[in-house]
Motif scaffolding. Sequence first.
Motif, mmCIF file in Angstrom:
data_model
loop_
_atom_site.group_PDB
_atom_site.id
_atom_site.type_symbol
_atom_site.label_atom_id
_atom_site.label_comp_id
_atom_site.label_asym_id
_atom_site.label_seq_id
_atom_site.Cartn_x
_atom_site.Cartn_y
_atom_site.Cartn_z
ATOM 1 N N GLY A 168 0.817 -1.217 0.000
ATOM 2 C CA GLY A 168 0.000 0.000 0.000
ATOM 3 C C GLY A 168 0.845 1.257 0.000
ATOM 4 N N SER A 169 1.901 1.255 0.822
ATOM 5 C CA SER A 169 2.786 2.422 0.870
ATOM 6 C C SER A 169 3.523 2.605 -0.446
ATOM 7 N N TYR A 170 3.924 1.483 -1.049
ATOM 8 C CA TYR A 170 4.612 1.542 -2.342
ATOM 9 C C TYR A 170 3.702 2.138 -3.406
ATOM 10 N N THR A 171 2.462 1.667 -3.477
ATOM 11 C CA THR A 171 1.523 2.142 -4.493
ATOM 12 C C THR A 171 1.178 3.616 -4.277
ATOM 13 N N LEU A 172 0.824 3.960 -3.049
ATOM 14 C CA LEU A 172 0.457 5.342 -2.745
ATOM 15 C C LEU A 172 1.646 6.275 -2.938
ATOM 16 N N GLY A 173 2.816 5.817 -2.479
ATOM 17 C CA GLY A 173 4.006 6.648 -2.617
ATOM 18 C C GLY A 173 4.363 6.903 -4.066
ATOM 19 N N SER A 174 4.163 5.894 -4.913
ATOM 20 C CA SER A 174 4.462 6.055 -6.334
ATOM 21 C C SER A 174 3.522 7.051 -6.994
ATOM 22 N N TRP A 175 2.268 7.037 -6.571
ATOM 23 C CA TRP A 175 1.279 7.970 -7.146
ATOM 24 C C TRP A 175 1.510 9.409 -6.696
ATOM 25 N N LEU A 176 1.800 9.582 -5.410
ATOM 26 C CA LEU A 176 1.803 10.927 -4.818
ATOM 27 C C LEU A 176 3.205 11.456 -4.526
ATOM 28 N N ASP A 177 4.247 10.743 -4.951
ATOM 29 C CA ASP A 177 5.632 11.132 -4.670
ATOM 30 C C ASP A 177 5.888 11.223 -3.167
ATOM 31 N N VAL A 178 5.315 10.293 -2.426
ATOM 32 C CA VAL A 178 5.550 10.212 -0.984
ATOM 33 C C VAL A 178 6.712 9.261 -0.738
ATOM 34 N N LYS A 179 7.725 9.753 -0.073
ATOM 35 C CA LYS A 179 8.925 8.955 0.186
ATOM 36 C C LYS A 179 8.971 8.530 1.650
ATOM 37 N N PRO A 180 9.263 7.266 1.918
ATOM 38 C CA PRO A 180 9.485 6.860 3.307
ATOM 39 C C PRO A 180 10.884 7.286 3.753
ATOM 40 N N VAL A 181 11.012 7.660 5.004
ATOM 41 C CA VAL A 181 12.327 7.865 5.600
ATOM 42 C C VAL A 181 12.617 6.607 6.416
ATOM 43 N N LEU A 182 13.628 5.852 5.987
ATOM 44 C CA LEU A 182 13.954 4.589 6.627
ATOM 45 C C LEU A 182 15.049 4.778 7.668
ATOM 46 N N HIS A 183 14.992 3.961 8.707
ATOM 47 C CA HIS A 183 15.948 4.055 9.802
ATOM 48 C C HIS A 183 16.438 2.657 10.134
ATOM 49 N N CYS A 184 17.758 2.496 10.246
ATOM 50 C CA CYS A 184 18.340 1.210 10.628
ATOM 51 C C CYS A 184 19.172 1.383 11.892
ATOM 52 N N HIS A 185 18.931 0.494 12.858
ATOM 53 C CA HIS A 185 19.631 0.564 14.144
ATOM 54 C C HIS A 185 19.591 -0.824 14.771
ATOM 55 N N ARG A 186 20.750 -1.339 15.131
ATOM 56 C CA ARG A 186 20.856 -2.652 15.765
ATOM 57 C C ARG A 186 20.117 -3.739 14.976
ATOM 58 N N ASP A 187 20.393 -3.799 13.716
ATOM 59 C CA ASP A 187 19.903 -4.833 12.788
ATOM 60 C C ASP A 187 18.476 -4.615 12.291
ATOM 61 N N LEU A 188 17.753 -3.661 12.847
ATOM 62 C CA LEU A 188 16.349 -3.490 12.494
ATOM 63 C C LEU A 188 16.149 -2.270 11.600
ATOM 64 N N THR A 189 15.383 -2.444 10.529
ATOM 65 C CA THR A 189 15.057 -1.348 9.620
ATOM 66 C C THR A 189 13.559 -1.076 9.684
ATOM 67 N N SER A 190 13.197 0.191 9.784
ATOM 68 C CA SER A 190 11.786 0.550 9.852
ATOM 69 C C SER A 190 11.568 1.906 9.186
ATOM 70 N N THR A 191 10.311 2.185 8.860
ATOM 71 C CA THR A 191 9.937 3.502 8.345
ATOM 72 C C THR A 191 9.598 4.400 9.516
ATOM 73 N N VAL A 192 10.298 5.533 9.630
ATOM 74 C CA VAL A 192 10.068 6.426 10.765
ATOM 75 C C VAL A 192 9.354 7.709 10.369
ATOM 76 N N ASP A 193 9.193 7.947 9.056
ATOM 77 C CA ASP A 193 8.506 9.149 8.607
ATOM 78 C C ASP A 193 8.150 8.978 7.138
ATOM 79 N N LYS A 194 7.249 9.837 6.647
ATOM 80 C CA LYS A 194 6.920 9.889 5.224
ATOM 81 C C LYS A 194 6.871 11.347 4.825
#
Length: 314
Positions: A199-225
């Motif tokens: 869903g984020s991929y599809t919506l982001g592609s349509w609206l130019d919404v970029k996730p801000v990804l964060h990696c810390h201690r082996d874990l990657t997550s989206t912390v902002d858009k």
Amino acid sequence: MRIGIVVDSACDLPKDFLTENGIIVMPITLRFGELTIEDRRDPLETQTFYASHLDRKSEDFAESIPYSVEQIEKLFLERLVLDFDYVFCLTITSTRSPIFDHAMQASRAILTKYKEIRRQAGVPERFGLAVISTRNLFTGQAVPVAEAVRLIRQGGTPSEIGARLKHCVEHTHTYLVPADLFHIYKRASKKGDTSLSWGSYTLGSWLDVKPVLHCHRDLTSTVDKVRGFETGVGQLFAKAAQRIEAGLDAPWICISYGGSPAAVSRLPGYAALAARAAENGVEILVSPMSKTAAVNVGPGALSLAFAASGHTTH
């Protein structure tokens, strides 16, 4: 004591920095259909690669092949056990690549075979090796490596450097803003990264919404858009400038870009970040994003990392 550093080619540091400090790079092989390419952190090869390969968007198009146990063992026994008395091998997070496991397996053989090699070369027999997962990606791998360089320059002992690196690894934060969501959704997801949903991929592609990804201690997550790549990068640079003011655990900001590094200085917020770094004795290291990274996060992405205990993503 001669202390060396070995990294894999996913470590985003400038070629000049690697060369000047004698850092050994273990190449990662990339396979594109029938074509194989080595990622050796050569800037010209990397720019050519961006231009000629990353515009292709087949889900199964690319894979990365790290150094094998046998290749790592050979590198050490034929070269490193003679060139150095102690070596730190710092790898990409073990959750994304088997290279840490390969290095650990190789280290057991290396430590049983090095004595005879050094004896025959007339070198004192004692040799030490530490294999450390940086628990991070790309620029997040670069920060502990840069700190290791600083500590070696200062004359630190292996035990002092090792303890400091473990602290640095635990407190390194990496942020990434992609320019193209396809590669993260299709390729990184194959390695267990669920930070970008369909869903984020599809919506982001349509609206130019970029996730801000964060990696810390082996874990990657989206912390902002954010709306737009430059908006996201500007926010990252502002966050890094604030973090410099609040205090870093190591005097480095590492940045990599999936394009020409010269373009980074023209991005929004970079001038203010550079000024803040200069005022506080922090060095910014800007490098091309590795081919290995770009295969998974796409061309044009920007990654930034620093080490700071107590840092939160909000």
